[in-house]
Design an enzyme around this catalytic site. Structure first.
Site, PDB file in Angstrom:
ATOM      1  N   HIS B  81       0.842  -1.201   0.000  1.00  0.00           N
ATOM      2  CA  HIS B  81       0.000   0.000   0.000  1.00  0.00           C
ATOM      3  C   HIS B  81       0.878   1.252   0.000  1.00  0.00           C
ATOM      4  CE1 HIS B  81      -2.815   3.081   1.418  1.00  0.00           C
ATOM      5  NE2 HIS B  81      -1.996   3.284   2.443  1.00  0.00           N
ATOM      6  N   ASP B 110       6.496  22.902 -25.386  1.00  0.00           N
ATOM      7  CA  ASP B 110       6.405  21.530 -24.875  1.00  0.00           C
ATOM      8  C   ASP B 110       7.421  21.395 -23.753  1.00  0.00           C
ATOM      9  OD1 ASP B 110       6.380  18.543 -24.689  1.00  0.00           O
ATOM     10  OD2 ASP B 110       5.152  18.752 -26.477  1.00  0.00           O
ATOM     11  N   TRP B 146       7.434  -0.287   4.038  1.00  0.00           N
ATOM     12  CA  TRP B 146       7.931   0.423   2.849  1.00  0.00           C
ATOM     13  C   TRP B 146       9.330   0.985   3.079  1.00  0.00           C
ATOM     14  CZ3 TRP B 146       8.951   5.732   1.671  1.00  0.00           C
ATOM     15  CH2 TRP B 146       8.846   6.586   2.757  1.00  0.00           C
ATOM     16  N   SER B 173      12.950   6.657 -13.472  1.00  0.00           N
ATOM     17  CA  SER B 173      11.848   7.430 -14.031  1.00  0.00           C
ATOM     18  C   SER B 173      11.760   8.807 -13.367  1.00  0.00           C
ATOM     19  CB  SER B 173      10.548   6.649 -13.840  1.00  0.00           C
ATOM     20  OG  SER B 173       9.450   7.499 -13.874  1.00  0.00           O
ATOM     21  N   SER B 174      11.841   8.832 -12.036  1.00  0.00           N
ATOM     22  CA  SER B 174      11.728  10.119 -11.335  1.00  0.00           C
ATOM     23  C   SER B 174      12.861  11.055 -11.710  1.00  0.00           C
ATOM     24  CB  SER B 174      11.779   9.931  -9.825  1.00  0.00           C
ATOM     25  OG  SER B 174      10.752   9.119  -9.397  1.00  0.00           O
ATOM     26  N   HIS B 257      13.405  11.693   4.120  1.00  0.00           N
ATOM     27  CA  HIS B 257      12.789  12.948   4.525  1.00  0.00           C
ATOM     28  C   HIS B 257      12.636  13.924   3.360  1.00  0.00           C
ATOM     29  CE1 HIS B 257      10.817  15.684   7.103  1.00  0.00           C
ATOM     30  NE2 HIS B 257      11.429  16.590   6.392  1.00  0.00           N
ATOM     31  N   GLU B 259      12.137  13.106   0.514  1.00  0.00           N
ATOM     32  CA  GLU B 259      11.043  12.492  -0.236  1.00  0.00           C
ATOM     33  C   GLU B 259       9.675  12.990   0.254  1.00  0.00           C
ATOM     34  OE1 GLU B 259      10.602  10.593  -2.822  1.00  0.00           O
ATOM     35  OE2 GLU B 259       8.500  10.024  -2.482  1.00  0.00           O
ATOM     36  N   TYR B 261       9.022  15.809   1.376  1.00  0.00           N
ATOM     37  CA  TYR B 261       8.830  17.150   0.826  1.00  0.00           C
ATOM     38  C   TYR B 261       8.633  17.115  -0.676  1.00  0.00           C
ATOM     39  CZ  TYR B 261       9.051  19.083   5.279  1.00  0.00           C
ATOM     40  OH  TYR B 261       8.713  19.361   6.564  1.00  0.00           O
ATOM     41  N   SER B 272      -1.140  27.385  -3.699  1.00  0.00           N
ATOM     42  CA  SER B 272      -0.793  28.787  -3.926  1.00  0.00           C
ATOM     43  C   SER B 272      -1.358  29.315  -5.238  1.00  0.00           C
ATOM     44  CB  SER B 272       0.727  28.977  -3.932  1.00  0.00           C
ATOM     45  OG  SER B 272       1.293  28.434  -2.782  1.00  0.00           O
ATOM     46  N   HIS B 306      15.282  12.410  12.573  1.00  0.00           N
ATOM     47  CA  HIS B 306      14.119  12.453  13.466  1.00  0.00           C
ATOM     48  C   HIS B 306      13.258  11.192  13.298  1.00  0.00           C
ATOM     49  CE1 HIS B 306      11.991  15.003  10.146  1.00  0.00           C
ATOM     50  NE2 HIS B 306      11.669  13.750   9.978  1.00  0.00           N
ATOM     51  N   HIS B 307      13.568  10.403  12.279  1.00  0.00           N
ATOM     52  CA  HIS B 307      12.890   9.107  12.151  1.00  0.00           C
ATOM     53  C   HIS B 307      13.598   8.038  12.974  1.00  0.00           C
ATOM     54  CE1 HIS B 307      10.284  10.442   8.829  1.00  0.00           C
ATOM     55  NE2 HIS B 307      11.306  11.233   8.548  1.00  0.00           N
ATOM     56  N   THR B 332       7.347  26.695   7.108  1.00  0.00           N
ATOM     57  CA  THR B 332       6.023  26.136   6.873  1.00  0.00           C
ATOM     58  C   THR B 332       4.961  27.081   7.421  1.00  0.00           C
ATOM     59  OG1 THR B 332       7.041  23.974   7.200  1.00  0.00           O
ATOM     60  CG2 THR B 332       4.655  24.040   7.093  1.00  0.00           C
ATOM     61  N   LYS B 335       4.240  29.905   5.141  1.00  0.00           N
ATOM     62  CA  LYS B 335       3.321  29.555   4.058  1.00  0.00           C
ATOM     63  C   LYS B 335       1.873  29.590   4.530  1.00  0.00           C
ATOM     64  CE  LYS B 335       6.128  27.027   0.924  1.00  0.00           C
ATOM     65  NZ  LYS B 335       5.590  27.679  -0.254  1.00  0.00           N
ATOM     66  N   ARG B 454       2.097   0.268  15.292  1.00  0.00           N
ATOM     67  CA  ARG B 454       1.723   0.200  13.878  1.00  0.00           C
ATOM     68  C   ARG B 454       2.212  -1.110  13.290  1.00  0.00           C
ATOM     69  NH1 ARG B 454       6.210   4.144  10.947  1.00  0.00           N
ATOM     70  NH2 ARG B 454       5.097   3.535   9.064  1.00  0.00           N
TER      71      ARG B 454
HETATM   72  C1  HEM Z   1       6.021  20.402  10.178  1.00  0.00           C
HETATM   73  C2  HEM Z   1       6.636  19.520   9.479  1.00  0.00           C
HETATM   74  C3  HEM Z   1       6.891  18.080   9.902  1.00  0.00           C
HETATM   75  C4  HEM Z   1       7.510  17.603  11.008  1.00  0.00           C
HETATM   76  C5  HEM Z   1       8.074  18.403  12.140  1.00  0.00           C
HETATM   77  C6  HEM Z   1       7.521  16.158  10.901  1.00  0.00           C
HETATM   78  C7  HEM Z   1       8.093  15.295  11.832  1.00  0.00           C
HETATM   79  C8  HEM Z   1       8.074  13.921  11.742  1.00  0.00           C
HETATM   80  C9  HEM Z   1       8.715  13.015  12.647  1.00  0.00           C
HETATM   81  C10 HEM Z   1       9.517  13.448  13.873  1.00  0.00           C
HETATM   82  C11 HEM Z   1       8.482  11.754  12.235  1.00  0.00           C
HETATM   83  C12 HEM Z   1       9.005  10.453  12.845  1.00  0.00           C
HETATM   84  C13 HEM Z   1       8.053   9.899  13.818  1.00  0.00           C
HETATM   85  C14 HEM Z   1       8.464   8.545  14.292  1.00  0.00           C
HETATM   86  O1  HEM Z   1       8.667   7.626  13.473  1.00  0.00           O
HETATM   87  O2  HEM Z   1       8.543   8.386  15.520  1.00  0.00           O
HETATM   88  C15 HEM Z   1       7.686  11.841  11.056  1.00  0.00           C
HETATM   89  C16 HEM Z   1       7.243  10.770  10.330  1.00  0.00           C
HETATM   90  C17 HEM Z   1       6.710  10.879   9.056  1.00  0.00           C
HETATM   91  N1  HEM Z   1       6.378  12.043   8.404  1.00  0.00           N
HETATM   92 FE1  HEM Z   1       6.554  13.902   9.143  1.00  0.00          FE
HETATM   93  N2  HEM Z   1       6.912  15.794   9.752  1.00  0.00           N
HETATM   94  C18 HEM Z   1       6.513  16.945   9.106  1.00  0.00           C
HETATM   95  C19 HEM Z   1       5.885  17.035   7.902  1.00  0.00           C
HETATM   96  C20 HEM Z   1       5.649  15.970   7.076  1.00  0.00           C
HETATM   97  C21 HEM Z   1       5.183  16.064   5.731  1.00  0.00           C
HETATM   98  C22 HEM Z   1       4.887  17.355   5.010  1.00  0.00           C
HETATM   99  C23 HEM Z   1       5.085  14.804   5.263  1.00  0.00           C
HETATM  100  C24 HEM Z   1       4.664  14.304   3.908  1.00  0.00           C
HETATM  101  C25 HEM Z   1       3.990  14.941   3.061  1.00  0.00           C
HETATM  102  C26 HEM Z   1       5.489  13.912   6.304  1.00  0.00           C
HETATM  103  C27 HEM Z   1       5.516  12.533   6.193  1.00  0.00           C
HETATM  104  C28 HEM Z   1       5.939  11.693   7.155  1.00  0.00           C
HETATM  105  C29 HEM Z   1       5.971  10.273   7.015  1.00  0.00           C
HETATM  106  C30 HEM Z   1       5.577   9.484   5.747  1.00  0.00           C
HETATM  107  C31 HEM Z   1       6.437   9.751   8.202  1.00  0.00           C
HETATM  108  C32 HEM Z   1       6.544   8.291   8.608  1.00  0.00           C
HETATM  109  C33 HEM Z   1       7.552   7.501   7.921  1.00  0.00           C
HETATM  110  C34 HEM Z   1       7.506   6.078   8.406  1.00  0.00           C
HETATM  111  O3  HEM Z   1       8.050   5.794   9.491  1.00  0.00           O
HETATM  112  O4  HEM Z   1       6.919   5.243   7.716  1.00  0.00           O
HETATM  113  N3  HEM Z   1       5.819  14.650   7.393  1.00  0.00           N
HETATM  114  N4  HEM Z   1       7.450  13.182  10.759  1.00  0.00           N
HETATM  115 CU   LIG Z   2      10.930  13.233   8.189  1.00  0.00          CU
END
Ligand code: HEM
Ligand SMILES: [Cu+2]
Lengths: 291, 531
Positions: B81, B110, B146, B173-174, B257, B259, B261, B272, B306-307, B332, B335, B454
């Site tokens: 997924h 184009d 994933w 591709s990307s 990370h 990614e 963004y 916008s 931070h992950h 952010t 914005k 999870r």
């Molecule tokens: C204000 C901005 C953001 C902050 C401070 C933030 C912070 C974090 C942190 C600290 C985690 C890790 C949590 C953990 O695993 O314990 C996390 C996970 C994640 N964030 Fe954010 N995030 C932000 C914005 C975004 C945005 C804009 C996206 C995507 C469009 C995003 C997508 C994700 C995803 C996909 C994960 C989980 C990845 C995984 O473990 O599978 N985040 N974020």
């Molecule tokens: Cu991140």
């Protein structure tokens, strides 16, 4: 809507190429190759992979032939040329980042993983699993995977290879200047020298690998040292091989008189690529062999 | 150039003036609109495929105990997924929008490299075909998440090399798509279209493309190391050989990370565009928006760990990544305030694209706040790997990235097809989506804070109530999307004729509204002049 713009180099003159079957052929070829490689790894059957490789080679041949023909026919204008240039630069940047991942792994293994495994910082791995491990570099880890091994000293063959690649950078630059001044003889001679040096490098590198495997017991499976050593030098060697083949093609085209002193994007693209491969080698020489 | 001048003039046009007949038009495509449409359709198909997998996940989690899927299949559903939604739905949707809109918005005939454009598209169906084929091979499809962490992912069966190579293909591709976007923007803007006159969608995509080229190769490197560790005896992620499994996490998140963004910056661009149109005011703080986007992109490279707060990093590491992550809240915030200020004293109307954009504004912000909570390292020890993280990233990705894609679709669909979509059905789609997305994901915050992990198919009965609510929200959200599909298909097939400006009384700005609806097959063969 806005009115016509009569500048000859404006975007309105941009050449939008006619349709082409190469992209879809390319996608299928890549799929066959990749799926074939999976088959090979899973069941040891390699035939599909080799079919795929043939298709990819055919693809390169066909696609580039079309592009070269269009270029020779004068279809591309300055704007298109600029697009090609920018495209090539960004492609090289992506390659830089690919190598960066492996250099990063080398850095991490030496400066972070080794100290931790040998008991600094968080001590678990050391106290619970490998109490006698003291780290250091080169290393095949606390379990000494692959057994004792020796490394290739930097100031032996690698230093020679460094000279070879640096020289090839110089010969290529001489060729480029000759092209700009329309001195065909020098151009072709120095181009030939460049790709010969390239192939010489690949040959020497392969003797180095043979020595590593047969005499030094240094293998891909020799722990983290073997992993980083062979993956970094291996991907680099692959790039040198591709670059030398591209230089050979450029040389053949140059013999046919394809490039003019002002208009020779193909030449320059390959030259940039070659310099990039050169710089990566310097990184390898310093961080993999020397330090 | 003098020698080739004569050639220039005769080669200036195109060999073919209309679309080719039959299948060749699509297989041999070089037209940015055809390729854009293929990207968008592909993305929709992947959205439904990934969505179906989500339905299975929610069906399993409807009640405690295991009933619908065996645990292995459950895990491969979550893995597939995510891979499909990230690489197959969201990213191709934005690339499709880029293909359609960037040449129209910068006044180019184009994309700069049309054949490579087609190549980058056609790789995708094959890459995802290979990924989906893993469902049938011995050992089942990848089930380690994933994020592909070793050593778990190395237990994957025959699917392993197929998944790795699928990721390589998606990356290729990307990268090609991104090169095309950058070159188009840098080389093919109409005269007078200076950088700081470009629409924000173009700006955000320019920066996104840069991020893509910088990090997709790193992902390719990471999965290559996995492959050699599995099949060729290397020790990158094997501590016995001197490697480190945590090193994979560093490399992966150095990609990962940026990614996230990559998936949200083009969404910022879309919002916008839409908010100013329906507020009937120019965007507030255009320059600040550009700089904020650039700073977010820069910061996205220095926050990856931070992950990984719970992996045992040294204290300085925890502190650094905590503070750098919190810094992202500043651009952010810029914005969010600018979008709000754009609406201030505007004369606002609420057509479907605007509704989705507003929903984005509120719900994405919720996701941003939960992100800030997660960024607090000591707190993250509690939240990490719970449903709180799942709630966080679904808030930023579904009512964030996906809603922006829907908003963009409603906003530009009349320009693409020449017909208005069904506004009533659009509004219904909006309201149902917005309600159910919250029913689906808001309870997951509670579940996570209460400690539900999870990626586990079963759970303790104390979590039963909110899981039930979440699943009901999930099914309803899934069904609601059929309205979207129906609306798009009927809009493509016919409907009230759209004017050139489409949103006449809102008088939208930008070059795309100066061409007819539907946009002509070749737009801007003669570059417009921008003042
Ligand atoms: C204000 C901005 C953001 C902050 C401070 C933030 C912070 C974090 C942190 C600290 C985690 C890790 C949590 C953990 O695993 O314990 C996390 C996970 C994640 N964030 Fe954010 N995030 C932000 C914005 C975004 C945005 C804009 C996206 C995507 C469009 C995003 C997508 C994700 C995803 C996909 C994960 C989980 C990845 C995984 O473990 O599978 N985040 N974020
Ligand atoms: Cu991140």
């Amino acid at each position: 809507m806005a009115h016509a713009h009569h500048d000859h180099d404006s975007a309105g003159k941009y050449y939008v190429p006619h349709a082409s079957h190469w992209p879809i052929v390319g996608s299928i070829a890549l799929f066959i190759t990749m799926f074939g490689a999976s088959q090979w790894l899973n069941n040891g059957i390699s035939s599909m992979f080799w079919v795929g490789i043939l298709c990819v080679l055919g693809l390169f041949f066909g696609w580039f032939r079309d592009v070269i023909n269009e270029s020779v026919a004068g279809t591309y204008n300055q704007a298109v040329d600029r697009s090609f240039r920018m495209g090539m630069m960004w492609f090289i940047f992506s390659e830089v980042m690919f190598f960066a991942a492996f250099f990063g792994a080398l850095y991490y293994a030496r400066n972070i993983a080794q100290p931790w495994l040998s008991g600094q910082g968080v001590k678990f791995a050391n106290t619970l699993l490998w109490q006698n491990f003291t780290g250091g570099w080169p290393s095949n880890g606390p379990a000494k995977l692959g057994g004792e091994f020796e490394v290739i000293p930097a100031f032996s063959l690698p230093a020679v290879n460094t000279m070879i690649l640096l020289t090839s950078g110089v010969t290529l630059t001489i060729a480029h200047h000759a092209l700009k001044e329309n001195k065909r003889g020098i151009l072709n001679l120095f181009l030939a020298l460049t790709f010969l040096l390239g192939f010489l490098f690949v040959y020497l590198q392969s003797t180095e690998y043979a020595e590593a495997y047969h005499e030094l017991n240094l293998k891909l499976s020799s722990g983290i040292y073997g992993s980083t050593f062979f993956m970094l030098t291996g991907f680099h060697g692959l790039h040198v091989t591709i670059g030398a083949i591209m230089l050979t093609v450029i040389w053949l085209r140059s013999m046919k008189g394809h490039f003019s002193s002002e208009n020779h994007f193909g030449f320059e693209a390959v030259a940039w690529y070659w310099h990039f491969v050169d710089v990566v080698w310097l990184g390898l020489f310093i961080f993999v062999y020397w330090l | 150039m003098s020698a080739s001048h004569t050639h220039d003039t005769h080669a200036a046009g195109h060999d073919d003036h209309g679309p080719m007949k039959g299948w060749r038009r699509w297989f041999y495509a070089t037209n940015h609109k055809d390729i854009g449409s293929m990207y968008l359709i592909f993305s929709l198909v992947m959205f439904l495929t990934g969505g179906l997998m989500a339905m299975f996940i929610r069906a399993e989690l409807l009640y405690p105990g295991t009933q619908v899927l065996d645990p292995g299949t459950f895990n491969s559903m979550t893995t597939m997924h995510a891979l499909i939604m990230v690489f197959g739905a969201v990213m191709p949707a934005f690339t499709g929008l880029a293909n359609w809109m960037i040449p129209l918005q910068v006044g180019a005939p184009d994309m700069a490299l049309p054949r490579m454009n087609n190549f980058s598209f056609w790789i995708l169906p094959f890459a995802f075909g290979m990924l989906l084929l893993t469902l049938l091979v011995p050992g089942g499809s990848p089930a380690g998440g994933w994020t592909l962490y070793p050593p778990l992912v190395l237990q994957t069966g025959d699917a392993f090399p197929m998944a790795v190579f699928a990721v390589h293909l998606m990356g290729a591709s990307s990268i090609m798509g991104a090169i095309n976007v950058i070159v188009t923007i840098m080389n093919m803007r109409a005269p007078g279209m200076t950088l700081l006159k470009m629409p924000l969608f173009v700006w955000t995509w320019l920066i996104t493309a840069y991020l893509l080229i910088a990090v997709m190769p790193v992902l390719a490197g990471a999965v290559t190391m996995l492959l050699t560790d599995h099949y060729f005896g290397t020790s990158f992620f094997n501590a016995a050989g001197g490697g480190d499994p945590v090193m994979f996490q560093h490399i992966f998140w150095f990609f990962g990370h940026p990614e996230v963004y990559i998936m949200i910056l083009p969404a910022f661009g879309v919002v916008s565009e839409i908010i100013p149109t329906f507020s009937r005011k120019p965007l507030f703080g255009y320059d600040a928006m550009v700089y904020a986007t650039a700073s977010i992109a820069f910061l996205s490279f220095i926050v990856w760990a931070h992950h990984m707060f719970t992996t045992g990093m040294p204290l300085v590491g925890e502190m650094f990544f905590m503070l750098s992550t919190m810094l992202i809240a500043i651009p952010t915030g810029v914005k969010v305030f600018n979008w709000t200020a754009t609406m201030w004293k505007g004369s606002i109307s609420f057509e479907t694209p605007m509704l989705f954009a507003l929903s984005f504004l509120f719900l994405f912000t919720i996701g941003g706040f939960s992100g800030l909570m997660l960024a607090i390292a000591p707190a993250d020890f509690q939240y990490h790997d719970t449903y709180f993280v799942v709630a966080h990233f679904h808030y930023v990705l579904v009512p964030g990235a996906v809603f922006s894609i829907m908003a963009a679709t409603y906003y530009w669909l009349p320009k693409w097809t020449g017909h208005m979509y069904n506004e009533k059905m659009g509004k219904l789609h909006f309201w149902l989506s917005t309600i159910f997305v919250n029913v689906l994901f808001f309870p997951q915050h509670f579940l996570g804070l209460a400690g539900m992990p999870r990626r586990i198919p079963d759970y303790s009965t104390q979590f039963a109530d909110w899981n039930f609510v979440s699943s009901i929200g999930g099914f309803c959200f899934g069904l609601t999307q059929l309205l979207f599909v129906y609306n798009i298909i009927s809009c493509v097939r016919g409907g009230v004729k759209a004017s050139d400006k489409v949103w006449d009384d809102a008088s939208p700005q930008g070059l795309e509204w100066t061409v007819s609806s539907p946009a002509p097959y070749h737009s801007f063969e003669v570059p417009p002049e921008v003042k």
